[in-house]
Design an enzyme around this catalytic site. Structure first.
Site, mmCIF file in Angstrom:
data_model
loop_
_atom_site.group_PDB
_atom_site.id
_atom_site.type_symbol
_atom_site.label_atom_id
_atom_site.label_comp_id
_atom_site.label_asym_id
_atom_site.label_seq_id
_atom_site.Cartn_x
_atom_site.Cartn_y
_atom_site.Cartn_z
ATOM 1 N N CYS A 117 13.171 -7.649 -29.075
ATOM 2 C CA CYS A 117 13.705 -6.940 -27.898
ATOM 3 C C CYS A 117 14.948 -7.622 -27.363
ATOM 4 O O CYS A 117 15.873 -6.972 -26.860
ATOM 5 C CB CYS A 117 12.634 -6.850 -26.822
ATOM 6 S SG CYS A 117 12.013 -8.464 -26.257
ATOM 7 N N HIS A 256 9.816 -9.560 -21.863
ATOM 8 C CA HIS A 256 10.464 -8.438 -22.537
ATOM 9 C C HIS A 256 11.881 -8.271 -22.002
ATOM 10 O O HIS A 256 12.149 -8.519 -20.817
ATOM 11 C CB HIS A 256 9.654 -7.161 -22.299
ATOM 12 C CG HIS A 256 10.085 -5.983 -23.120
ATOM 13 N ND1 HIS A 256 10.380 -6.066 -24.458
ATOM 14 C CD2 HIS A 256 10.274 -4.662 -22.778
ATOM 15 C CE1 HIS A 256 10.716 -4.865 -24.910
ATOM 16 N NE2 HIS A 256 10.663 -4.007 -23.911
ATOM 17 N N ASN A 274 14.557 1.293 -22.855
ATOM 18 C CA ASN A 274 13.718 0.404 -23.646
ATOM 19 C C ASN A 274 14.160 0.445 -25.112
ATOM 20 O O ASN A 274 15.065 1.213 -25.481
ATOM 21 C CB ASN A 274 12.244 0.824 -23.515
ATOM 22 C CG ASN A 274 11.288 -0.331 -23.762
ATOM 23 O OD1 ASN A 274 11.677 -1.401 -24.227
ATOM 24 N ND2 ASN A 274 10.018 -0.125 -23.448
#
Length: 675
Positions: A117, A256, A274
């Protein structure tokens, strides 16, 4: 009305109790496992109790563990030496803003089962800036960051890597963003095979000072620099999000990395992008309450400057789209853009120097592109000067290319490739199996057939010297091939595409008949034949092509299977046999004669003894019993030997090549006589 921040308002009780319920139901920590249907039901029940304003359900992320989805690892010293920008608002901020509305966001990506990520949150803002400032939608390589960073980051986690898009070097000293096409994403820790072209660079980047406590600073950065990278704490509710305003706010450790592309004060939410694919959340996005789950922690922006490839102080976009939209406030350039890619023509590849990019030359027909590689033919290597690129010469068959290196054979030779026999074929190709093998009328004359090449021939006017068990062949003529595989495996032999009713059989001996037949087929593809059989390395097979009920005609044959046993050189030294020394003229190199025992080499000098004067003591050109007496005379009285045989050298008797004629030459001389 803004949604409640349930995790903060309902206190520690629901956080602890909710976690305990999920732990008992699943038997594992729900924050680090896949989300089952029973866990989803528990989440929904919890949401009802706590007043969640979002929905949970199955999505691509719930099929993965959070350890695969979340890979942001906070370095202890990330603040040391870092640049912080207060990003103070200069005027009243809009109540709502979304870069998607202004065409400033590239498609949502999917990191899949790799904790990368951090790489997607690094690449995302740069892609969006290139789109909003240069007007180009590019796909940049996250895999380059995963594989080529020198910070120890990987699918097991990392941190914001904007420095590698600025000046931090990979292991090949390259910095700047790499295009996805150069290093496609694989969701694995692949080795870095740099160097790669670095197409895009940022001018700088910085963290936003006190970002978590100062949403206004983040908003100003989004306005000034485009979408920004931020950290967030993710739990199973976040993972299971399918829509609405996320308000299950937990104060856990950030794990994250995501991107913020806008906000909406009426709901008190960030618009968050995202990297779990477009089927997660709201088309890959989430609306999340300001500060919820520490969203905004370590927020950072990138400073991307509009490209100016021709250095005329006018952004490329405005060079080609003067006065349009964003460029209305910029000076205008006068550049053409023949391929409409928003890059001035003068900045593109123009191999022939005609002022027109290569792809436009090709599209307009001005230049040919025989190999469809985007480069005009007149700019490609053309070693034989026939106006056709070398690889097109080779692939089209215009020029032979026996070694398949995409260079015509005549150019290989001009560049120094050996052609010892002067047949116009590089020596290395003389050693390959021939591409075409002629079918033979007699089994005993069958020539070696090797795989893959399409063969052709005819059974017309041929005699019959074999027989098979299928096809009712009557008196049809037949032809033969020979095959010896170099390895074990299945082989397929096909006559499909032939012009008559064929019969195909394979035999273990020659002549081939029913007694040594291995396999036979009459009609496989229409009236034509095909067989498949397992062959063993080194065994010999004779392939018979005949016709059913007296039929005959032209045929096509292809064999697919293990390579054939083939050698055009007895000593495997890379030189055709006909180019090597052959002193006795028997068609075989001297060293092969010696190795095979056809010739002796008693003095070990690599020359067959029959080609030397060894043992020919009377100089009559042969070694026989008439050389015995001269040998003895030379041994006992060299002076008398010289007088009796003038012109002959006593050294002819030095059979063992130790430099002298002595008793140690007697046995070799006898051996020479008896051989």
């Amino acid at each position: 009305m803004r949604p409640r921040r349930t995790g903060e308002l309902s206190g520690w009780f629901w956080r602890v109790a909710g976690a305990a319920v999920l732990f008992v139901a699943a038997g594992v920590d729900p924050a680090w496992g896949q989300v089952s249907r029973s866990e989803l039901e528990e989440l929904r029940a919890r949401g009802e109790r706590e007043g969640w304003t979002f929905s949970v359900g199955e999505n691509p992320a719930t099929a993965r563990s959070l350890s695969e989805l979340c890979g942001l690892v906070e370095p202890e010293d990330w603040r040391v030496g870092a640049t912080f920008d207060p990003c103070r608002p200069r005027r009243a901020l809009p109540a709502a803003f979304d870069w998607r509305t202004y065409g400033g966001c590239t498609p949502v990506r999917d990191q899949r089962s790799c904790g990368s990520c951090w790489a997607f949150a690094t690449v995302g803002p740069l892609e969006c800036n290139i789109l909003r400032l240069d007007g180009r939608s590019v796909d940049l390589s996250e895999q380059w960051l995963v594989s080529c960073n020198r910070s120890g980051w990987s699918c097991d986690g990392g941190w914001f890597a904007h420095g590698y898009h600025l000046a931090a070097p990979d292991s090949c000293a390259g910095s700047g963003a790499v295009l996805e096409s150069y290093f496609p994403y694989s969701a694995r820790d692949l080795p870095c095979e740099c160097p790669y072209p670095h197409e895009y660079h940022i001018a700088g980047w910085a963290y936003i000072e006190s970002a978590l406590e100062n949403p206004a600073a983040i908003k100003q950065a989004i306005l000034d620099y485009g979408p920004v990278s931020v950290a967030v704490h993710v739990n199973s509710a976040f993972q299971s999000y399918v829509g609405g305003i996320f308000n299950d706010c937990q104060a856990g450790t950030i794990n994250h990395a995501v991107v913020l592309v806008g906000w909406d004060d009426s709901d008190g939410v960030w618009i968050m992008r995202n990297s779990w694919g477009p089927r997660w959340g709201e088309n890959g996005y989430m609306r999340i309450v300001y500060g919820c789950s520490r969203i905004g922690y370590a927020a950072c922006y990138v400073d991307y400057q509009m490209r100016d490839c021709n250095e005329n102080s006018v952004p490329d976009l405005c060079d080609v789209r003067c006065g349009d939209g964003f460029c209305a406030g910029h000076a205008c350039g006068e550049s053409l853009d023949c391929n409409h890619n928003l890059i001035p023509d003068e900045c593109e590849f123009d191999c022939n120097g005609n002022g027109v990019p290569d792809d436009c030359d090709i599209a307009s027909g001005f230049s040919a592109d025989c190999n469809e590689n985007g480069t005009a033919d007149d700019c490609e290597p053309d070693c034989n000067g026939n106006g056709v690129p070398d690889d097109c010469d080779a692939l089209s068959g215009t020029s032979p290319d026996c070694n398949r290196n995409l260079v015509p054979d005549e150019c290989d030779l001009a560049l120094g490739a050996a052609d010892c026999n002067g047949n116009g074929i590089p020596d290395e190709c003389d050693l390959y199996p021939p591409a075409f093998t002629a079918a033979q009328d007699n089994c005993s004359d069958a020539e070696l057939l090797c795989p893959d090449a399409l063969q052709s021939g005819t059974t017309a006017n041929t005699a019959r010297d074999g027989r098979a068990s299928c096809g009712g062949e009557s008196e049809a003529g037949d032809v033969w091939y020979y095959y010896q595989p170099a390895g074990n495996g299945f082989v397929q032999i096909s006559l499909c595409g032939s012009t008559f009713d064929t019969v195909l059989s394979v035999h273990s001996g020659c002549p081939g008949d029913v007694s040594n037949q291995i396999v036979c087929n009459d009609n496989y593809c229409g009236l034509q034949s095909q067989v498949t059989l397992f062959v063993s390395a080194g065994h010999e097979y004779w392939i018979r092509v005949g016709g059913a009920a007296g039929a005959g005609g032209d045929f096509s044959l292809r064999l697919v299977g293990p390579a054939c046993v083939y050698s055009a050189e007895c000593n495997d030294n890379g030189i055709p046999d006909e180019c090597e020394p052959d002193c006795n003229g028997n068609g075989l190199p001297d060293d092969c004669d010696i190795t095979a025992g056809r010739s002796t080499d008693l003095n070990g000098n690599g020359i067959p003894d029959e080609c030397e004067a060894l043992g020919d003591m009377n100089c009559d050109g042969v070694v026989n019993s008439f050389d015995v007496d001269p040998f003895v005379l030379a041994f006992v009285n060299p002076q008398a030997y010289a007088e009796a045989f003038p012109g002959c050298a006593a050294s002819n008797g030095d059979i063992n090549a130790d430099g002298a004629l002595n008793v140690f030459d007697i046995d070799p001389f006898v051996l020479l006589l008896t051989k």
